[in-house]
Design a protein around this motif. Structure first.
Motif, PDB file in Angstrom:
ATOM      1  N   LEU A   1       0.922  -1.166   0.067  1.00 37.89           N
ATOM      2  CA  LEU A   1      -0.092   0.007   0.154  1.00 37.89           C
ATOM      3  C   LEU A   1       1.000   1.179   0.051  1.00 37.89           C
ATOM      4  CD1 LEU A   1      -2.900   1.028   0.106  1.00 37.89           C
ATOM      5  CD2 LEU A   1      -2.602   1.132   2.744  1.00 37.89           C
ATOM      6  N   LEU A   2       0.751   2.249  -1.094  1.00 42.76           N
ATOM      7  CA  LEU A   2       1.631   3.305  -1.051  1.00 42.76           C
ATOM      8  C   LEU A   2       0.537   4.707  -0.825  1.00 42.76           C
ATOM      9  CD1 LEU A   2       4.044   4.594  -1.995  1.00 42.76           C
ATOM     10  CD2 LEU A   2       3.336   4.353  -4.142  1.00 42.76           C
ATOM     11  N   THR A   3       0.579   5.089   0.287  1.00 40.29           N
ATOM     12  CA  THR A   3      -0.220   6.679   0.427  1.00 40.29           C
ATOM     13  C   THR A   3       0.733   7.515  -0.206  1.00 40.29           C
ATOM     14  OG1 THR A   3       0.905   7.030   2.605  1.00 40.29           O
ATOM     15  CG2 THR A   3      -1.065   5.548   2.618  1.00 40.29           C
ATOM     16  N   GLY A   4      -0.136   8.526  -0.362  1.00 38.75           N
ATOM     17  CA  GLY A   4       0.845   9.791  -1.112  1.00 38.75           C
ATOM     18  C   GLY A   4       1.357   9.545  -2.443  1.00 38.75           C
ATOM     19  N   ALA A   5       0.540   8.655  -3.289  1.00 45.99           N
ATOM     20  CA  ALA A   5       1.204   8.306  -4.355  1.00 45.99           C
ATOM     21  C   ALA A   5       1.193   9.428  -5.394  1.00 45.99           C
ATOM     22  CB  ALA A   5       0.271   7.107  -4.746  1.00 45.99           C
ATOM     23  N   THR A   6       0.381  10.498  -5.193  1.00 42.71           N
ATOM     24  CA  THR A   6       0.441  11.408  -5.980  1.00 42.71           C
ATOM     25  C   THR A   6       1.404  12.695  -5.814  1.00 42.71           C
ATOM     26  OG1 THR A   6      -1.292  12.460  -4.947  1.00 42.71           O
ATOM     27  CG2 THR A   6      -2.085  11.306  -6.698  1.00 42.71           C
ATOM     28  N   GLY A   7       2.102  12.406  -4.677  1.00 47.10           N
ATOM     29  CA  GLY A   7       3.041  13.378  -3.968  1.00 47.10           C
ATOM     30  C   GLY A   7       4.375  13.126  -4.647  1.00 47.10           C
ATOM     31  N   TYR A   8       5.380  13.790  -4.184  1.00 47.55           N
ATOM     32  CA  TYR A   8       6.789  13.534  -4.594  1.00 47.55           C
ATOM     33  C   TYR A   8       7.285  12.428  -4.140  1.00 47.55           C
ATOM     34  CZ  TYR A   8      11.821  14.263  -5.278  1.00 47.55           C
ATOM     35  OH  TYR A   8      12.990  14.151  -5.624  1.00 47.55           O
ATOM     36  N   VAL A   9       7.364  12.004  -3.251  1.00 49.08           N
ATOM     37  CA  VAL A   9       8.198  10.755  -2.897  1.00 49.08           C
ATOM     38  C   VAL A   9       7.374   9.501  -3.412  1.00 49.08           C
ATOM     39  CG1 VAL A   9       9.079   9.206  -0.821  1.00 49.08           C
ATOM     40  CG2 VAL A   9       9.054  11.633  -0.888  1.00 49.08           C
TER      41      VAL A   9
ATOM     42  N   GLY B   1       5.562   9.302  -6.170  1.00 46.32           N
ATOM     43  CA  GLY B   1       6.031   9.027  -7.559  1.00 46.32           C
ATOM     44  C   GLY B   1       7.217   8.608  -7.874  1.00 46.32           C
ATOM     45  N   LEU B   2       8.152   8.952  -6.869  1.00 43.81           N
ATOM     46  CA  LEU B   2       9.516   8.457  -6.835  1.00 43.81           C
ATOM     47  C   LEU B   2       9.520   7.020  -6.694  1.00 43.81           C
ATOM     48  CD1 LEU B   2      12.531  10.046  -6.970  1.00 43.81           C
ATOM     49  CD2 LEU B   2      12.625   9.593  -4.551  1.00 43.81           C
ATOM     50  N   LEU B   3       8.886   6.394  -5.688  1.00 42.13           N
ATOM     51  CA  LEU B   3       9.069   4.915  -5.534  1.00 42.13           C
ATOM     52  C   LEU B   3       8.108   4.053  -6.499  1.00 42.13           C
ATOM     53  CD1 LEU B   3       8.450   5.237  -1.528  1.00 42.13           C
ATOM     54  CD2 LEU B   3      10.582   4.959  -2.758  1.00 42.13           C
ATOM     55  N   LEU B   4       6.891   4.557  -7.040  1.00 48.01           N
ATOM     56  CA  LEU B   4       6.129   3.758  -7.674  1.00 48.01           C
ATOM     57  C   LEU B   4       6.838   2.801  -8.778  1.00 48.01           C
ATOM     58  CD1 LEU B   4       3.111   2.964  -8.061  1.00 48.01           C
ATOM     59  CD2 LEU B   4       2.653   4.736  -9.427  1.00 48.01           C
ATOM     60  N   PRO B   5       7.781   3.395  -9.749  1.00 53.58           N
ATOM     61  CA  PRO B   5       7.945   2.568 -10.778  1.00 53.58           C
ATOM     62  C   PRO B   5       8.928   1.573 -10.005  1.00 53.58           C
ATOM     63  CG  PRO B   5       8.357   5.120 -11.296  1.00 53.58           C
ATOM     64  CD  PRO B   5       7.902   4.950  -9.953  1.00 53.58           C
ATOM     65  N   ASP B   6       9.822   1.707  -9.247  1.00 52.77           N
ATOM     66  CA  ASP B   6      10.554   0.542  -8.872  1.00 52.77           C
ATOM     67  C   ASP B   6       9.754  -0.533  -7.943  1.00 52.77           C
ATOM     68  OD1 ASP B   6      12.541   2.245  -9.595  1.00 52.77           O
ATOM     69  OD2 ASP B   6      13.723   1.605  -8.036  1.00 52.77           O
ATOM     70  N   LEU B   7       8.861   0.121  -7.048  1.00 48.43           N
ATOM     71  CA  LEU B   7       7.900  -0.999  -6.522  1.00 48.43           C
ATOM     72  C   LEU B   7       7.217  -1.891  -7.369  1.00 48.43           C
ATOM     73  CD1 LEU B   7       6.551   1.291  -3.646  1.00 48.43           C
ATOM     74  CD2 LEU B   7       8.063  -0.503  -3.177  1.00 48.43           C
ATOM     75  N   GLN B   8       6.760  -1.330  -8.448  1.00 50.93           N
ATOM     76  CA  GLN B   8       5.945  -2.247  -9.647  1.00 50.93           C
ATOM     77  C   GLN B   8       6.918  -3.196 -10.194  1.00 50.93           C
ATOM     78  OE1 GLN B   8       4.145   1.429 -11.830  1.00 50.93           O
ATOM     79  NE2 GLN B   8       2.745  -0.403 -12.276  1.00 50.93           N
ATOM     80  N   ARG B   9       8.207  -2.735 -10.486  1.00 49.23           N
ATOM     81  CA  ARG B   9       9.017  -3.760 -10.833  1.00 49.23           C
ATOM     82  C   ARG B   9       9.330  -5.006 -10.063  1.00 49.23           C
ATOM     83  NH1 ARG B   9      11.315   0.921 -13.535  1.00 49.23           N
ATOM     84  NH2 ARG B   9      12.513   1.256 -11.874  1.00 49.23           N
TER      85      ARG B   9
ATOM     86  N   ILE C   1      15.628  16.850   0.796  1.00 56.26           N
ATOM     87  CA  ILE C   1      15.762  16.061  -0.342  1.00 56.26           C
ATOM     88  C   ILE C   1      16.343  16.795  -1.639  1.00 56.26           C
ATOM     89  CG2 ILE C   1      14.517  14.344  -1.717  1.00 56.26           C
ATOM     90  CD1 ILE C   1      12.655  13.941   0.656  1.00 56.26           C
ATOM     91  N   ILE C   2      17.291  16.398  -2.336  1.00 55.72           N
ATOM     92  CA  ILE C   2      17.843  16.938  -3.300  1.00 55.72           C
ATOM     93  C   ILE C   2      17.080  16.124  -4.651  1.00 55.72           C
ATOM     94  CG2 ILE C   2      19.701  17.474  -4.829  1.00 55.72           C
ATOM     95  CD1 ILE C   2      19.518  18.871  -2.130  1.00 55.72           C
ATOM     96  N   GLY C   3      16.311  16.873  -5.233  1.00 57.61           N
ATOM     97  CA  GLY C   3      15.464  16.142  -6.414  1.00 57.61           C
ATOM     98  C   GLY C   3      14.606  16.996  -7.005  1.00 57.61           C
ATOM     99  N   ALA C   4      14.278  17.068  -8.416  1.00 58.77           N
ATOM    100  CA  ALA C   4      13.297  17.922  -8.849  1.00 58.77           C
ATOM    101  C   ALA C   4      11.939  17.574  -8.226  1.00 58.77           C
ATOM    102  CB  ALA C   4      13.320  17.831 -10.346  1.00 58.77           C
ATOM    103  N   GLY C   5      11.088  18.715  -7.813  1.00 65.02           N
ATOM    104  CA  GLY C   5       9.894  18.308  -7.210  1.00 65.02           C
ATOM    105  C   GLY C   5       9.862  18.305  -5.708  1.00 65.02           C
ATOM    106  N   SER C   6      10.968  18.046  -5.136  1.00 66.74           N
ATOM    107  CA  SER C   6      11.097  18.180  -3.751  1.00 66.74           C
ATOM    108  C   SER C   6      10.899  19.482  -3.309  1.00 66.74           C
ATOM    109  CB  SER C   6      12.467  17.618  -3.293  1.00 66.74           C
ATOM    110  OG  SER C   6      12.848  18.174  -1.844  1.00 66.74           O
ATOM    111  N   MET C   7       9.986  19.729  -2.141  1.00 67.33           N
ATOM    112  CA  MET C   7       9.758  21.127  -2.027  1.00 67.33           C
ATOM    113  C   MET C   7      10.720  21.889  -1.360  1.00 67.33           C
ATOM    114  SD  MET C   7       7.027  22.761  -2.529  1.00 67.33           S
ATOM    115  CE  MET C   7       7.515  24.040  -1.698  1.00 67.33           C
TER     116      MET C   7
END
Length: 469
Positions: free
Chosen positions: A7-15, A17-25, A150-156
């Motif tokens: 279960l991934l909460t905050g899936a539409t948020g920055y972190v 979205g960062l995790l989703l592709p790797d979790l799917q794999r 957090i250093i990454g495009a999209g991190s507040m």
């Protein structure tokens, strides 16, 4: 693929979205919990699905957690209300209770790294720490990561820093910008959070950070160096974090409320004080400057900003500091056929409307020392080839992305995409993005905006008419 449901909460948020592709794999199925599943579902593919869940509604959480093995808790309420502390506490209580009833094996929570030199603590930091305590008290093993910026495009925090550096040639820097922090790259954070699914499910706090300790002013200096910007900092002793946070109204108005909480938290030392992470994980985190370089490179190569604000509708927006405009039309031919017509641009084909304007722009570029029009193109377009004063960065059977090679005070990208929408209609999208470099970039964009808007709108209209002919 491992036989787990996450279960991934905050899936539409920055972190999230960062995790989703790797979790799917790696895992059998990912449930992305959101209050608006209808807005997320159409963008999910493969083994991910959107489920309704609201952390203020216990029953919705119990239903969302059916069959779940492990859960990420990545939500916060900083933008929802000035009374966010109580909202966050109640959300954590509800989530912990639902997780216990669903017999979830572990909760992974991303909190905030801070040490206060006195008893006074910012509301943001104290709320993050309290959330972790509440989750642990649920009886479900909770792994709480505490991370600095957090250093990454999209991190507040990163977006707030680069908005300040990009837009302010001279910055008045109060005492709080000299506080120590240990930034972590988005890629390292992702590795920690995903690897946590493989370690023993025991409640613990794990402090994580990058390879070096810096100050906020160092972070701003490093960013300006990477971007090739000259910035001057004038230190002053008297401006408080609360007062200086109001500068965000000018430079980051869209994110002011969250950005204000972050600035007010900058009085805390945010440095790793425990070696737990190095004992549990084999991750070798990046240094701060390398993390900034990686963040900018990843953003430029992934082109994620082109669809950050959605698809299938027109909009003008900012993604980080990038200006993004999307224009859409419905077309009558299937994507592959329509795309063959759409990419008949450049060289002898022209640009669908007033091609002489593109030629003129090329001559102007040549005068100021750029590549000029460099008129020409091959018939079989490939990545890396030139198309007049553009270069092809990616191309498939229904999408082409071009980057401008002319001399500009920033980076320009033009994207053509044709696809089948959720209502089985065919959609043609033109997306233009400009990443301004300092104030000169903003002046360039807004001074020429009426011409750019006219040219791209007419081009899109004529391209649509040609496809539909």
């Amino acid at each position: 693929m491992k036989n787990k449901i996450i279960l991934l909460t905050g899936a539409t948020g920055y972190v999230g979205g960062l995790l989703l592709p790797d979790l799917q794999r790696k895992y059998r199925h990912i449930k992305c919990m959101t209050r608006h599943p209808e807005s997320l579902d159409e963008n999910l593919v493969g083994n991910a699905s959107a489920v309704y869940g609201d952390t203020s509604n216990l029953e919705s959480l119990i239903k969302a957690m059916e069959g779940v093995d492990d859960a990420y808790y990545l939500v916060h309420s900083m933008a929802d209300s000035d009374d966010f502390e109580e909202l966050e506490a109640q959300s954590a209580r509800n989530f912990g209770e639902a997780a216990a009833k669903a017999q979830i094996k572990r909760i992974i929570f991303l909190g905030a790294l801070s040490q206060s030199e006195n008893e006074e603590s910012s509301k943001h930091m104290s709320s993050r720490h309290k959330t972790g305590e509440i989750l642990r008290s649920s009886g479900v093993p909770t792994i709480e990561f505490r991370a600095s910026v957090i250093i990454g495009a999209g991190s507040m925090p990163f977006e707030a820093v680069r908005a300040l550096v990009e837009r302010l040639p001279v910055m008045v820097t109060p005492k709080w910008v000299r506080g120590e922090l240990q930034p972590i790259s988005a890629s390292d954070l992702k590795d920690y959070l995903i690897t946590a699914l493989e370690i023993e499910p025991i409640s613990r706090v794990i402090e994580i950070g990058g390879a070096d300790v810096v100050r906020y002013q160092d972070l701003m200096k490093m960013y300006s160096d990477v971007r090739g910007l000259r910035r001057f900092m004038i230190p002053v002793p008297v401006i408080t974090p609360r007062l200086s946070s109001h500068w965000l109204r000018l430079v980051t108005p869209a994110h002011y409320k969250i950005g204000r909480r972050i600035v007010e938290s900058a009085v805390h030392r945010s440095v790793v004080s425990s070696d737990t992470a190095s004992k549990l994980f084999s991750i070798k985190p990046l240094a701060t400057k390398a993390a900034i370089e990686a963040a900018i490179q990843d953003e430029e190569s992934s082109f994620s900003f082109l669809d950050e604000k959605g698809k299938g509708h027109d909009y003008k927006s900012q993604v980080g500091i990038r200006i993004v405009e999307k224009r859409t039309r419905r077309v009558q031919k299937e994507p592959e056929t329509a795309f063959e017509i759409a990419i008949r641009i450049g060289g002898d084909y022209g640009w669908f409307w007033q091609s002489w304007l593109w030629t003129l722009r090329g001559w102007i570029d040549r005068i100021v020392g750029g590549v000029g029009i460099r008129k020409g193109r091959s018939e079989n377009l490939r990545v890396g080839e030139t198309l007049d004063f553009w270069r092809i960065e990616r191309i498939s059977e229904n999408r082409m992305t071009l980057s401008a090679e002319m001399r500009l005070p920033g980076d320009a990208v033009f994207d053509i995409h044709i696809y089948e929408g959720p209502a089985k209609e065919f959609i043609l999208e033109h997306t233009v993005s400009f990443n301004p470099k300092g104030w000169g970039g903003y002046l360039y964009w807004f001074a020429l905006y009426p011409i750019h808007a006219l040219v791209f709108r007419k081009m899109l209209n004529n391209m649509t008419a040609e496809i539909n002919r």
